[in-house]
Design a protein around this motif. Structure first.
Motif, short mmCIF file in Angstrom:
data_model
loop_
_atom_site.label_atom_id
_atom_site.label_comp_id
_atom_site.label_asym_id
_atom_site.label_seq_id
_atom_site.Cartn_x
_atom_site.Cartn_y
_atom_site.Cartn_z
N PHE A 104 0.83 -1.19 0.00
CA PHE A 104 0.00 0.00 0.00
C PHE A 104 0.87 1.24 0.00
N ALA A 105 0.54 2.19 -0.87
CA ALA A 105 1.09 3.53 -0.77
C ALA A 105 0.34 4.19 0.38
N VAL A 106 1.06 4.91 1.22
CA VAL A 106 0.44 5.62 2.33
C VAL A 106 0.49 7.10 1.98
N LEU A 107 -0.68 7.70 1.88
CA LEU A 107 -0.79 9.10 1.49
C LEU A 107 -1.40 9.90 2.62
N GLU A 108 -0.89 11.08 2.81
CA GLU A 108 -1.47 12.00 3.78
C GLU A 108 -2.43 12.88 3.01
N ALA A 109 -3.63 13.02 3.53
CA ALA A 109 -4.66 13.74 2.81
C ALA A 109 -5.22 14.89 3.66
N ASP A 126 -7.03 18.38 4.54
CA ASP A 126 -8.22 18.98 3.92
C ASP A 126 -7.89 20.07 2.91
N ASP A 127 -6.80 20.77 3.11
CA ASP A 127 -6.49 21.93 2.27
C ASP A 127 -5.44 21.67 1.19
N ALA A 128 -5.07 20.43 0.97
CA ALA A 128 -4.03 20.15 -0.03
C ALA A 128 -4.25 18.79 -0.67
N ALA A 129 -3.57 18.59 -1.78
CA ALA A 129 -3.64 17.30 -2.46
C ALA A 129 -2.91 16.25 -1.63
N ALA A 130 -3.35 15.02 -1.75
CA ALA A 130 -2.71 13.91 -1.04
C ALA A 130 -1.26 13.80 -1.49
N ARG A 131 -0.37 13.48 -0.52
CA ARG A 131 1.04 13.31 -0.86
C ARG A 131 1.55 12.03 -0.23
N LEU A 132 2.49 11.40 -0.92
CA LEU A 132 3.08 10.15 -0.46
C LEU A 132 3.91 10.39 0.79
N VAL A 133 3.59 9.64 1.87
CA VAL A 133 4.35 9.79 3.12
C VAL A 133 4.91 8.45 3.60
N GLY A 134 4.63 7.37 2.87
CA GLY A 134 5.17 6.08 3.30
C GLY A 134 4.61 4.93 2.52
N GLY A 135 4.95 3.74 3.00
CA GLY A 135 4.47 2.51 2.41
C GLY A 135 4.32 1.46 3.49
N VAL A 136 3.39 0.56 3.29
CA VAL A 136 3.19 -0.55 4.22
C VAL A 136 2.83 -1.77 3.39
N VAL A 137 3.26 -2.94 3.85
CA VAL A 137 3.08 -4.15 3.05
C VAL A 137 2.70 -5.33 3.93
N GLY A 143 -4.23 -20.94 4.06
CA GLY A 143 -4.04 -21.96 5.08
C GLY A 143 -2.82 -21.76 5.95
N GLY A 144 -1.98 -20.78 5.60
CA GLY A 144 -0.77 -20.53 6.38
C GLY A 144 -1.09 -19.75 7.65
N PRO A 145 -0.44 -20.09 8.75
CA PRO A 145 -0.76 -19.43 10.02
C PRO A 145 -0.10 -18.06 10.20
N SER A 146 0.91 -17.74 9.38
CA SER A 146 1.60 -16.47 9.60
C SER A 146 1.85 -15.74 8.29
N ALA A 147 2.07 -14.44 8.42
CA ALA A 147 2.46 -13.57 7.31
C ALA A 147 3.37 -12.50 7.90
N GLN A 148 3.95 -11.69 7.04
CA GLN A 148 4.87 -10.64 7.49
C GLN A 148 4.33 -9.27 7.11
N VAL A 149 4.68 -8.28 7.92
CA VAL A 149 4.36 -6.90 7.61
C VAL A 149 5.65 -6.09 7.60
N GLY A 150 5.62 -5.01 6.87
CA GLY A 150 6.74 -4.09 6.83
C GLY A 150 6.21 -2.70 6.51
N TYR A 151 7.04 -1.69 6.75
CA TYR A 151 6.60 -0.32 6.51
C TYR A 151 7.81 0.58 6.40
N TRP A 152 7.58 1.76 5.86
CA TRP A 152 8.58 2.81 5.83
C TRP A 152 7.86 4.15 5.83
N THR A 153 8.56 5.17 6.29
CA THR A 153 7.99 6.51 6.35
C THR A 153 8.96 7.50 5.72
N ALA A 154 8.43 8.40 4.90
CA ALA A 154 9.24 9.44 4.27
C ALA A 154 9.83 10.35 5.35
#
Length: 184
Positions: free
Chosen positions: A71-76, A78-89, A96-107
Motif C-alpha cells: 500500500f502507498a500511504v498518502l497523507e490527505a 483537507d487543504d491540499a492534495a494527497a502526498r506520499l508519506v510512506g508505504g506498508v506491506v 491456510g498458512g498461520p503467519s504472514a509478514q508486515v513491513g513499513y517505511w515513512t518518508a
C-alpha cells in the motif's frame, strides 16, 4: 497465493488522516523524492533511480497474483492534495498458512507524526479481517536491531518482541528484532 475474490470482499484499510491504497503508476514521481533519503535506504529495500516504474508494476502484479499486498500511504490534509508519506506491506501470505509478514517505511518529512503506527495498525486490522478465515493467526515484523524507531512502532501497535534473529547479508546486513502480533 490468495484468491482475488477474497480481497474484493474485504474492506480497504483506513487510518485517521491517511489514505492507504495499492501502489499505482501515479506514485512513480513521488517515489523519486522519498527513496533518495539515506536513512530510509539504510532500513528499507526501495527502488533506485530508473527502477521506480518497474518497482510499481511489480507491486501491481504481486497484488493481482495475491502474493504481496503493498500500500502507498498518502497523507490527505483537507487543504491540499494527497502526498506520499510512506508505504506498508503484507507479504508471505499463503492460503491456510498461520503467519504472514508486515513491513513499513515513512518518508523523512513525515517521521515522528505517527504515520507508521497508523498505517501499520490499519494494515494489521485489514490482514486479520481479510485472511483470518484462511488460517492467518499471527503477523511477524522484522527490523534491524539498530532501528529504535521501528521497535517503538512495533510496540505501539501491539507487536511483542519475540527474539533476535541473526543477520542474513546482503538483504539483511545486521541482526534483527522479530516482533509478533497474534490475531484476537
Amino acid at each position: 497465493m490468495i484468491a482475488s475474490t477474497t480481497l474484493h470482499s474485504a474492506p480497504t484499510p483506513h487510518a485517521p488522516g491517511l489514505v492507504l491504497r495499492p501502489w499505482c503508476a501515479e506514485d512513480v514521481p513521488a517515489l523519486a523524492g522519498t527513496t533518495r533519503d539515506p536513512a530510509l535506504r539504510r532500513w528499507a529495500s526501495l527502488p533506485a533511480e530508473g527502477e521506480r516504474r518497474r518497482w510499481v508494476r511489480d507491486r501491481e502484479r504481486d497484488w493481482a497474483a495475491g502474493v504481496r499486498f503493498g500500500f502507498a500511504v498518502l497523507e490527505a490534509p483537507d487543504d491540499a492534495a494527497a502526498r506520499l508519506v510512506g508505504g506498508v506491506v503484507l507479504k508471505e501470505v499463503a492460503a491456510g498458512g498461520p503467519s504472514a509478514q508486515v513491513g513499513y517505511w515513512t518518508a523523512a518529512d513525515a517521521r515522528g507524526r505517527g504515520v507508521a503506527s497508523r498505517a501499520l495498525d490499519a494494515v494489521t486490522d485489514w490482514a486479520f479481517a481479510t485472511f483470518r478465515s484462511g488460517g492467518l493467526e499471527r503477523l511477524e515484523l522484522l527490523h534491524q536491531v539498530d532501528n529504535a524507531a521501528s521497535c517503538r512502532v512495533a510496540a505501539r501497535c501491539g507487536y511483542a518482541f519475540d527474539r533476535v534473529l541473526p543477520s542474513f547479508p546482503p538483504a539483511f546486513p545486521l541482526d534483527g528484532h522479530l516482533h509478533i502480533r497474534r490475531g484476537r
